[in-house]
Motif scaffolding. Sequence first.
Motif, PDB file in Angstrom:
ATOM      1  N   ASP A  82      -2.800   4.420  -3.213  1.00 13.67           N
ATOM      2  CA  ASP A  82      -4.046   4.783  -2.306  1.00 13.67           C
ATOM      3  C   ASP A  82      -4.177   6.134  -2.298  1.00 13.67           C
ATOM      4  OD1 ASP A  82      -6.057   4.812  -0.344  1.00 13.67           O
ATOM      5  OD2 ASP A  82      -4.786   4.567   1.382  1.00 13.67           O
ATOM      6  N   GLN A 111      10.573   0.719   6.511  1.00 14.79           N
ATOM      7  CA  GLN A 111      10.722   0.483   7.737  1.00 14.79           C
ATOM      8  C   GLN A 111      10.798  -1.197   8.089  1.00 14.79           C
ATOM      9  OE1 GLN A 111       7.497   2.915   9.567  1.00 14.79           O
ATOM     10  NE2 GLN A 111       9.114   3.241  10.995  1.00 14.79           N
ATOM     11  N   GLU A 116       4.114   8.679  -1.292  1.00 12.83           N
ATOM     12  CA  GLU A 116       5.456   7.955  -1.096  1.00 12.83           C
ATOM     13  C   GLU A 116       6.552   8.407  -2.164  1.00 12.83           C
ATOM     14  OE1 GLU A 116       6.160   7.195   1.710  1.00 12.83           O
ATOM     15  OE2 GLU A 116       4.731   6.144   2.780  1.00 12.83           O
ATOM     16  N   PRO A 122       0.813  -1.230   0.111  1.00 15.14           N
ATOM     17  CA  PRO A 122      -0.087  -0.091  -0.026  1.00 15.14           C
ATOM     18  C   PRO A 122       0.903   1.314   0.099  1.00 15.14           C
ATOM     19  CG  PRO A 122      -0.071  -1.098   2.131  1.00 15.14           C
ATOM     20  CD  PRO A 122       0.873  -2.034   1.324  1.00 15.14           C
ATOM     21  N   ASP A 168       7.811   2.345   3.165  1.00 13.37           N
ATOM     22  CA  ASP A 168       8.842   3.126   3.752  1.00 13.37           C
ATOM     23  C   ASP A 168      10.022   2.847   4.228  1.00 13.37           C
ATOM     24  OD1 ASP A 168       7.814   2.049   5.800  1.00 13.37           O
ATOM     25  OD2 ASP A 168       7.046   3.665   6.859  1.00 13.37           O
ATOM     26  N   ARG A 195      11.901   5.284   9.160  1.00  3.75           N
ATOM     27  CA  ARG A 195      11.509   5.754   7.713  1.00  3.75           C
ATOM     28  C   ARG A 195      12.689   6.126   6.615  1.00  3.75           C
ATOM     29  NH1 ARG A 195       7.327   7.437   4.433  1.00  3.75           N
ATOM     30  NH2 ARG A 195       5.338   6.639   5.308  1.00  3.75           N
ATOM     31  N   TYR A 217       1.056   5.467  -0.090  1.00  2.00           N
ATOM     32  CA  TYR A 217       0.240   6.889  -0.327  1.00  2.00           C
ATOM     33  C   TYR A 217       1.123   7.989  -0.183  1.00  2.00           C
ATOM     34  CZ  TYR A 217      -3.012  10.581   1.436  1.00  2.00           C
ATOM     35  OH  TYR A 217      -3.593  11.911   1.394  1.00  2.00           O
ATOM     36  N   SER A 262       5.646  10.252   8.315  1.00  2.00           N
ATOM     37  CA  SER A 262       4.499   9.360   8.493  1.00  2.00           C
ATOM     38  C   SER A 262       3.326   9.635   7.954  1.00  2.00           C
ATOM     39  CB  SER A 262       4.384   9.033   9.754  1.00  2.00           C
ATOM     40  OG  SER A 262       3.320   8.095  10.303  1.00  2.00           O
ATOM     41  N   LYS A 263       2.339   8.666   7.325  1.00  2.00           N
ATOM     42  CA  LYS A 263       1.153   8.784   6.928  1.00  2.00           C
ATOM     43  C   LYS A 263       0.079   8.457   7.880  1.00  2.00           C
ATOM     44  CE  LYS A 263       2.913  10.045   2.945  1.00  2.00           C
ATOM     45  NZ  LYS A 263       4.517   9.675   3.491  1.00  2.00           N
ATOM     46  N   ARG A 314      -5.254   9.162  12.902  1.00  2.00           N
ATOM     47  CA  ARG A 314      -5.391   7.792  12.487  1.00  2.00           C
ATOM     48  C   ARG A 314      -4.985   6.552  13.508  1.00  2.00           C
ATOM     49  NH1 ARG A 314      -4.954   7.254   5.980  1.00  2.00           N
ATOM     50  NH2 ARG A 314      -5.848   9.158   5.538  1.00  2.00           N
TER      51      ARG A 314
HETATM   52  N1  UDP Z   1      -0.575   4.341   3.482  1.00  2.00           N
HETATM   53  C1  UDP Z   1      -1.776   3.905   2.733  1.00  2.00           C
HETATM   54  N2  UDP Z   1      -2.721   4.788   2.812  1.00  2.00           N
HETATM   55  C2  UDP Z   1      -2.760   5.622   3.952  1.00  2.00           C
HETATM   56  C3  UDP Z   1      -1.973   5.894   4.780  1.00  2.00           C
HETATM   57  C4  UDP Z   1      -0.735   4.943   4.624  1.00  2.00           C
HETATM   58  O1  UDP Z   1      -1.678   3.269   1.844  1.00  2.00           O
HETATM   59  O2  UDP Z   1      -4.014   6.284   3.955  1.00  2.00           O
HETATM   60  C5  UDP Z   1       0.631   3.251   3.453  1.00  2.00           C
HETATM   61  C6  UDP Z   1       1.886   4.166   3.410  1.00  2.00           C
HETATM   62  O3  UDP Z   1       2.291   4.619   2.191  1.00  2.00           O
HETATM   63  C7  UDP Z   1       2.934   3.138   4.178  1.00  2.00           C
HETATM   64  C8  UDP Z   1       2.204   2.172   4.940  1.00  2.00           C
HETATM   65  O4  UDP Z   1       0.671   2.440   4.592  1.00  2.00           O
HETATM   66  O5  UDP Z   1       3.375   2.251   2.966  1.00  2.00           O
HETATM   67  C9  UDP Z   1       2.395   2.525   6.406  1.00  2.00           C
HETATM   68  O6  UDP Z   1       2.339   3.865   6.646  1.00  2.00           O
HETATM   69  P1  UDP Z   1       3.415   4.829   7.346  1.00  2.00           P
HETATM   70  O7  UDP Z   1       4.718   4.151   7.231  1.00  2.00           O
HETATM   71  O8  UDP Z   1       3.230   6.338   7.089  1.00  2.00           O
HETATM   72  O9  UDP Z   1       2.824   4.436   8.920  1.00  2.00           O
HETATM   73  P2  UDP Z   1       3.823   4.269  10.080  1.00  2.00           P
HETATM   74  O10 UDP Z   1       4.904   3.348   9.899  1.00  2.00           O
HETATM   75  O11 UDP Z   1       4.259   5.581  10.601  1.00  2.00           O
HETATM   76  O12 UDP Z   1       2.770   3.684  11.212  1.00  2.00           O
END
Ligand code: UDP
Length: 319
Positions: free
Chosen positions: A41, A96, A12, A8, A94, A199, A10, A204-205, A210
């Motif tokens: 997304d 991670q 990026e 997924p 990302d 990251r 968004y 962060s998304k 959320r």
């Molecule tokens: N993502 C997505 N739609 C959203 C938010 C996030 O597809 O509405 C994707 C984002 O691109 C990433 C993954 O979900 O590949 C995890 O998001 P992120 O790394 O920002 O979350 P965190 O690791 O900070 O919890």
Amino acid sequence: MELSVVVPVYDEEDVLELFAARLRAALDPLGEPYEVVVVDDGSRDATPRLLEALRAGWPQLRVVRLRRNCGHQAALTAGLDRSRGAWVASIDADLQDPPELVPVMLTAARREGVDVVYGVRDDRTSDTWFKRRTAGLYYGLMRREAGADVPADAGDFRLLSRRVVDELAALPERHRVYRLLVPWLGHPSTVVAYRRDERAAGTSKYPLARMVRLGTDSLTSFSARPLRVATWCGVLGSLVCLLAMLTAVGAHLSGATVPGWASTFVAVLFVGAVQLLCLGLLGEYVGRLYAEAQHRPPYLVASDTADERRPTRPASWQR
Ligand code: UDP
Ligand code: MG
């Protein structure tokens, strides 16, 4: 097709090329037919254009574009639903979660004959103090409510067999939290530990709002216990009320009935607050029921590069 990798994505643009290079370097040496299903997304940055460029030199890359931002779990659903591999991995874009671990997961699944391999973070030092504490709270609570099978610190980095993916797709539930739903299905599983990196680029998304949303979705989808808060408040309130009544009668009989403004005021405020809280809790569940009853699709697909009948129209994202 042996392996599908669902990603997924968004907004990026900062990390996408780096991610693609590392993922490809990890998958090509496998020597098995694979596809990478990137679910865009509803990105509003250069992500769609970068994906189009990447696709030119990477035939295994497939892009499923959603019409608008539907959220991380919905994007995952889209990817899982459309994947074709005998094994399906899901990974964040990302970096991670190290892409090099996907082949390791595949080997582990085959060696141990299991259907699910969880990527478990054994080192979260790259996360902020706040994220670590809230994550600890979340996984603790969810293990209690959804069952002890939920591996602590397992996010959405995992490998599933086709059997599990099909079972997930057949569930009538629309708004899913996969990190709880997959353990709940109860297939034999194993874990692969890894260090969660920072990251690689971009931001962060998952802002706080959320995270809270994911938390309430998780809790309400696996437990009705919060609803009982109202019952317990009621029981407790009745007991307190009984005491207060006795006191009131005593005060009346002894003629000391003048003071009492503060206690009345506090009682009214407190009871009002508790009632609102219980109403809010009830509303969470009613809202979930409503959303499921509406039966709307959790995601809306604009195009899929693997879908010949509906060719992609790059013009649709070039405003
Ligand atoms: N993502 C997505 N739609 C959203 C938010 C996030 O597809 O509405 C994707 C984002 O691109 C990433 C993954 O979900 O590949 C995890 O998001 P992120 O790394 O920002 O979350 P965190 O690791 O900070 O919890
Ligand atoms: Mg991340």
